[in-house]
Design a protein around this motif. Structure first.
Motif, PDB file in Angstrom:
ATOM      1  N   LEU A   1       0.440 -14.185  -3.184  1.00 45.44           N
ATOM      2  CA  LEU A   1       0.472 -14.077  -4.641  1.00 45.44           C
ATOM      3  C   LEU A   1       1.909 -14.204  -5.148  1.00 45.44           C
ATOM      4  O   LEU A   1       2.799 -13.521  -4.662  1.00 45.44           O
ATOM      5  CB  LEU A   1      -0.108 -12.735  -5.087  1.00 45.44           C
ATOM      6  N   GLU A   2       2.106 -15.083  -6.117  1.00 46.03           N
ATOM      7  CA  GLU A   2       3.421 -15.225  -6.733  1.00 46.03           C
ATOM      8  C   GLU A   2       3.612 -14.240  -7.881  1.00 46.03           C
ATOM      9  O   GLU A   2       4.731 -13.882  -8.229  1.00 46.03           O
ATOM     10  CB  GLU A   2       3.615 -16.661  -7.239  1.00 46.03           C
ATOM     11  N   MET A   3       2.513 -13.809  -8.467  1.00 47.15           N
ATOM     12  CA  MET A   3       2.541 -12.816  -9.544  1.00 47.15           C
ATOM     13  C   MET A   3       1.397 -11.839  -9.309  1.00 47.15           C
ATOM     14  O   MET A   3       0.367 -12.212  -8.747  1.00 47.15           O
ATOM     15  CB  MET A   3       2.365 -13.485 -10.910  1.00 47.15           C
ATOM     16  N   VAL A   4       1.576 -10.614  -9.754  1.00 46.39           N
ATOM     17  CA  VAL A   4       0.504  -9.623  -9.659  1.00 46.39           C
ATOM     18  C   VAL A   4      -0.642 -10.058 -10.566  1.00 46.39           C
ATOM     19  O   VAL A   4      -0.443 -10.346 -11.743  1.00 46.39           O
ATOM     20  CB  VAL A   4       1.008  -8.228 -10.078  1.00 46.39           C
ATOM     21  N   GLU A   5      -1.842 -10.117  -9.999  1.00 44.96           N
ATOM     22  CA  GLU A   5      -3.005 -10.527 -10.777  1.00 44.96           C
ATOM     23  C   GLU A   5      -3.801  -9.345 -11.307  1.00 44.96           C
ATOM     24  O   GLU A   5      -4.553  -9.470 -12.270  1.00 44.96           O
ATOM     25  CB  GLU A   5      -3.896 -11.433  -9.926  1.00 44.96           C
ATOM     26  N   SER A   6      -3.652  -8.184 -10.664  1.00 47.61           N
ATOM     27  CA  SER A   6      -4.352  -6.985 -11.121  1.00 47.61           C
ATOM     28  C   SER A   6      -3.633  -5.765 -10.564  1.00 47.61           C
ATOM     29  O   SER A   6      -2.935  -5.855  -9.544  1.00 47.61           O
ATOM     30  CB  SER A   6      -5.804  -6.988 -10.638  1.00 47.61           C
ATOM     31  N   PRO A   7      -3.790  -4.593 -11.208  1.00 49.14           N
ATOM     32  CA  PRO A   7      -3.208  -3.378 -10.647  1.00 49.14           C
ATOM     33  C   PRO A   7      -3.676  -3.110  -9.221  1.00 49.14           C
ATOM     34  O   PRO A   7      -2.905  -2.566  -8.413  1.00 49.14           O
ATOM     35  CB  PRO A   7      -3.685  -2.287 -11.614  1.00 49.14           C
TER      36      PRO A   7
ATOM     37  N   LEU B   1       1.411  -1.045 -13.819  1.00 48.02           N
ATOM     38  CA  LEU B   1       1.692  -1.609 -12.496  1.00 48.02           C
ATOM     39  C   LEU B   1       2.651  -0.722 -11.713  1.00 48.02           C
ATOM     40  O   LEU B   1       2.516  -0.571 -10.494  1.00 48.02           O
ATOM     41  CB  LEU B   1       2.263  -3.021 -12.646  1.00 48.02           C
ATOM     42  N   PHE B   2       3.616  -0.132 -12.399  1.00 48.97           N
ATOM     43  CA  PHE B   2       4.525   0.805 -11.729  1.00 48.97           C
ATOM     44  C   PHE B   2       3.732   1.947 -11.108  1.00 48.97           C
ATOM     45  O   PHE B   2       3.974   2.337  -9.957  1.00 48.97           O
ATOM     46  CB  PHE B   2       5.548   1.342 -12.733  1.00 48.97           C
ATOM     47  N   GLU B   3       2.785   2.482 -11.843  1.00 48.38           N
ATOM     48  CA  GLU B   3       1.980   3.584 -11.316  1.00 48.38           C
ATOM     49  C   GLU B   3       1.095   3.125 -10.166  1.00 48.38           C
ATOM     50  O   GLU B   3       0.957   3.828  -9.159  1.00 48.38           O
ATOM     51  CB  GLU B   3       1.125   4.187 -12.421  1.00 48.38           C
TER      52      GLU B   3
ATOM     53  N   PHE C   1       1.594   0.690  -7.996  1.00 50.60           N
ATOM     54  CA  PHE C   1       2.378   0.493  -6.780  1.00 50.60           C
ATOM     55  C   PHE C   1       2.850   1.824  -6.207  1.00 50.60           C
ATOM     56  O   PHE C   1       2.795   2.040  -4.986  1.00 50.60           O
ATOM     57  CB  PHE C   1       3.585  -0.406  -7.046  1.00 50.60           C
ATOM     58  N   THR C   2       3.319   2.719  -7.076  1.00 56.59           N
ATOM     59  CA  THR C   2       3.794   4.022  -6.614  1.00 56.59           C
ATOM     60  C   THR C   2       2.682   4.770  -5.890  1.00 56.59           C
ATOM     61  O   THR C   2       2.893   5.347  -4.811  1.00 56.59           O
ATOM     62  CB  THR C   2       4.316   4.858  -7.795  1.00 56.59           C
ATOM     63  N   GLU C   3       1.501   4.748  -6.456  1.00 60.97           N
ATOM     64  CA  GLU C   3       0.349   5.402  -5.837  1.00 60.97           C
ATOM     65  C   GLU C   3       0.065   4.818  -4.451  1.00 60.97           C
ATOM     66  O   GLU C   3      -0.134   5.540  -3.468  1.00 60.97           O
ATOM     67  CB  GLU C   3      -0.875   5.228  -6.733  1.00 60.97           C
ATOM     68  N   GLY C   4       0.048   3.498  -4.372  1.00 60.53           N
ATOM     69  CA  GLY C   4      -0.227   2.853  -3.095  1.00 60.53           C
ATOM     70  C   GLY C   4       0.867   3.098  -2.075  1.00 60.53           C
ATOM     71  O   GLY C   4       0.591   3.351  -0.892  1.00 60.53           O
ATOM     72  N   PHE C   5       2.119   3.016  -2.527  1.00 65.31           N
ATOM     73  CA  PHE C   5       3.250   3.198  -1.614  1.00 65.31           C
ATOM     74  C   PHE C   5       3.242   4.594  -1.011  1.00 65.31           C
ATOM     75  O   PHE C   5       3.403   4.768   0.205  1.00 65.31           O
ATOM     76  CB  PHE C   5       4.551   2.947  -2.376  1.00 65.31           C
ATOM     77  N   LEU C   6       3.030   5.604  -1.831  1.00 65.95           N
ATOM     78  CA  LEU C   6       3.005   6.977  -1.326  1.00 65.95           C
ATOM     79  C   LEU C   6       1.826   7.198  -0.389  1.00 65.95           C
ATOM     80  O   LEU C   6       1.950   7.902   0.622  1.00 65.95           O
ATOM     81  CB  LEU C   6       2.959   7.964  -2.490  1.00 65.95           C
ATOM     82  N   LYS C   7       0.698   6.596  -0.701  1.00 67.76           N
ATOM     83  CA  LYS C   7      -0.454   6.717   0.197  1.00 67.76           C
ATOM     84  C   LYS C   7      -0.158   6.059   1.544  1.00 67.76           C
ATOM     85  O   LYS C   7      -0.455   6.605   2.605  1.00 67.76           O
ATOM     86  CB  LYS C   7      -1.689   6.081  -0.432  1.00 67.76           C
ATOM     87  N   GLY C   8       0.449   4.851   1.514  1.00 65.16           N
ATOM     88  CA  GLY C   8       0.779   4.153   2.761  1.00 65.16           C
ATOM     89  C   GLY C   8       1.801   4.908   3.592  1.00 65.16           C
ATOM     90  O   GLY C   8       1.706   4.950   4.820  1.00 65.16           O
ATOM     91  N   CYS C   9       2.772   5.510   2.925  1.00 62.73           N
ATOM     92  CA  CYS C   9       3.801   6.282   3.639  1.00 62.73           C
ATOM     93  C   CYS C   9       3.219   7.533   4.292  1.00 62.73           C
ATOM     94  O   CYS C   9       3.768   8.038   5.289  1.00 62.73           O
ATOM     95  CB  CYS C   9       4.926   6.672   2.694  1.00 62.73           C
ATOM     96  N   ALA C  10       2.134   8.041   3.730  1.00 61.76           N
ATOM     97  CA  ALA C  10       1.366   9.141   4.330  1.00 61.76           C
ATOM     98  C   ALA C  10       2.238  10.339   4.703  1.00 61.76           C
ATOM     99  O   ALA C  10       2.177  10.853   5.820  1.00 61.76           O
ATOM    100  CB  ALA C  10       0.599   8.642   5.550  1.00 61.76           C
ATOM    101  N   GLY C  11       3.080  10.750   3.777  1.00 61.18           N
ATOM    102  CA  GLY C  11       3.874  11.945   4.002  1.00 61.18           C
ATOM    103  C   GLY C  11       5.148  11.740   4.797  1.00 61.18           C
ATOM    104  O   GLY C  11       5.831  12.711   5.136  1.00 61.18           O
ATOM    105  N   SER C  12       5.506  10.507   5.090  1.00 60.06           N
ATOM    106  CA  SER C  12       6.700  10.247   5.901  1.00 60.06           C
ATOM    107  C   SER C  12       7.991  10.242   5.091  1.00 60.06           C
ATOM    108  O   SER C  12       9.083  10.196   5.664  1.00 60.06           O
ATOM    109  CB  SER C  12       6.554   8.921   6.658  1.00 60.06           C
ATOM    110  N   LEU C  13       7.903  10.267   3.755  1.00 63.79           N
ATOM    111  CA  LEU C  13       9.101  10.302   2.918  1.00 63.79           C
ATOM    112  C   LEU C  13       9.532  11.739   2.655  1.00 63.79           C
ATOM    113  O   LEU C  13       8.710  12.651   2.608  1.00 63.79           O
ATOM    114  CB  LEU C  13       8.835   9.609   1.575  1.00 63.79           C
TER     115      LEU C  13
END
Length: 379
Positions: free
Chosen positions: A128-134, A285-287, A289-301
């Motif tokens: 994807l070159e641009m975000v198409e959906s949240p 979109l900021f929210e 991505f933030t939601e997904g990123f924190l879920k993927g990190c799974a407490g490692s940050l």
């Protein structure tokens, strides 16, 4: 020169040095990367199946030590492969796979001192070159967070710096200042407003590096170029599948990867959009991505890393802007351009996005806090 035409005979000669399976039947340019030359090669195997590979000529004007670069890529992808297998995943699709040369090397140097490498092509994927959906952006955040999580125990300090000080913003600022002072092509007057914007934010440049030096932020393995188009999505499920373009994987901060994703994906316009009225930070979109990123990190940050996510977004956007602007002032020698003032347009979009982030700063912080609380309640 990296932009010279690469005739099919030359590509055929190069690929013959690699352990590719079958007979080469088709060669075509691939992707729209700024740095390396990339080709999609189609082979016909003995049992009449099609197998495809990615061939790249690495830009050794930018990556001064291709040997170290490929050592990083091999070590990281082999580590990821083991992690993916241990989690029941498919390492042939969820990470890059380096194809060795006939003598077992990870790259080939030709007689003209060009450096080549080959990866298996990951079929049935889209970019994807641009975000198409949240949802797309949430999935990309989860994939990049998972990348952080899987590499959390990898000794980051053992990796080579393929581009020294790549995300060391104070160093980038000094390079920008030199470009302004030298003004080799007399372009500074044309970019006076953008130069003033960048200079006014000098105090922000050391916000993250000072904390790293003080031991308040952990050194991590980071991708460092987490644009949306460096993630492959499964063509059928539309799920984020594989992180690609690992040339800049090296020691860094998790905030670099988060921030670069936001500056590219949460903008309402393209990175080189000439109409600045179309550029702002999309908080939805900021929210996502933030939601997904924190879920993927799974407490490692760490809590400090999480608190500073908005600063990561702002600083990576600002840093990219001064890099585009410095390249414009110096004659467009780093980023490939496709029109007059292309790098100036890119710098302007970044600075417009920085300004909008500053306006929405409190909202960004509230979103991070809200996403953090949701992660705590769901784990």
């Amino acid at each position: 020169m990296l932009n010279e035409n690469l005739v099919p005979d030359r590509i055929s000669q190069v690929i013959s040095r690699f352990a590719a399976e079958g007979r080469l039947t088709e060669t075509q340019p691939y992707g729209n990367g700024h740095i390396n030359d990339t080709f999609l090669l189609t082979f016909r195997t003995e049992d009449n199946h099609t197998k495809r590979y990615i061939l790249q000529r690495m830009n050794n004007n930018i990556f001064k030590n291709p040997c170290q670069l490929m050592e990083n890529v091999v070590n990281i992808t082999e580590y990821l492969r083991k992690m993916i297998l241990s989690q029941g995943g498919d390492p042939d699709r969820e990470t890059l796979n380096v194809v060795r040369t006939l003598d077992g090397a990870s790259y080939y140097e030709d007689d003209s001192h060009n450096f080549w490498r080959v990866f298996l092509f990951i079929e049935d994927t889209i970019c994807l070159e641009m975000v198409e959906s949240p949802r797309d952006f949430y999935d990309s955040g989860a994939a990049l967070g998972n990348f952080q999580r899987m590499l959390a125990d990898y000794p980051a300090e053992t990796l080579h710096e393929t581009i020294p000080d790549f995300h060391h913003t104070p160093s980038r600022f000094l390079a920008f200042q030199r470009a302004v002072q030298e003004d080799k092509l007399g372009r500074a007057a044309q970019a006076a407003e953008e130069i003033a914007f960048a200079l006014a934010r000098e105090k922000d440049t050391a916000a993250l590096t000072d904390l790293l030096q003080a031991g308040k932020l952990p050194l991590r393995v980071t991708h460092n170029d987490t644009k949306l188009n460096n993630i492959l999505f499964d063509k059928t499920t539309k799920k984020a599948l594989c992180i690609v373009d690992l040339d800049t994987v090296m020691p860094g901060l998790s905030l670099y990867d988060f921030g670069d994703s936001i500056r590219f994906g949460a903008s309402t316009g393209a990175e080189d959009e000439p109409d600045l009225s179309r550029i702002e930070l999309d908080l939805t979109l900021f929210e996502a991505f933030t939601e997904g990123f924190l879920k993927g990190c799974a407490g490692s940050l760490t809590p400090e890393e999480i608190r500073l996510l908005p600063m990561g977004a702002k600083l990576m956007t600002y840093e990219c802007g001064i890099r585009f602007l410095a390249d414009f002032l110096e004659g467009d020698s780093y980023f490939k351009i496709h029109r007059e003032n292309h790098n100036l347009d890119r710098a302007r979009t970044q600075f417009k996005l920085v300004a909008d982030m500053e306006k929405k700063w409190d909202q960004m912080a509230e979103i991070v806090e809200k996403c953090t609380e949701r992660q705590v309640h769901t784990t």
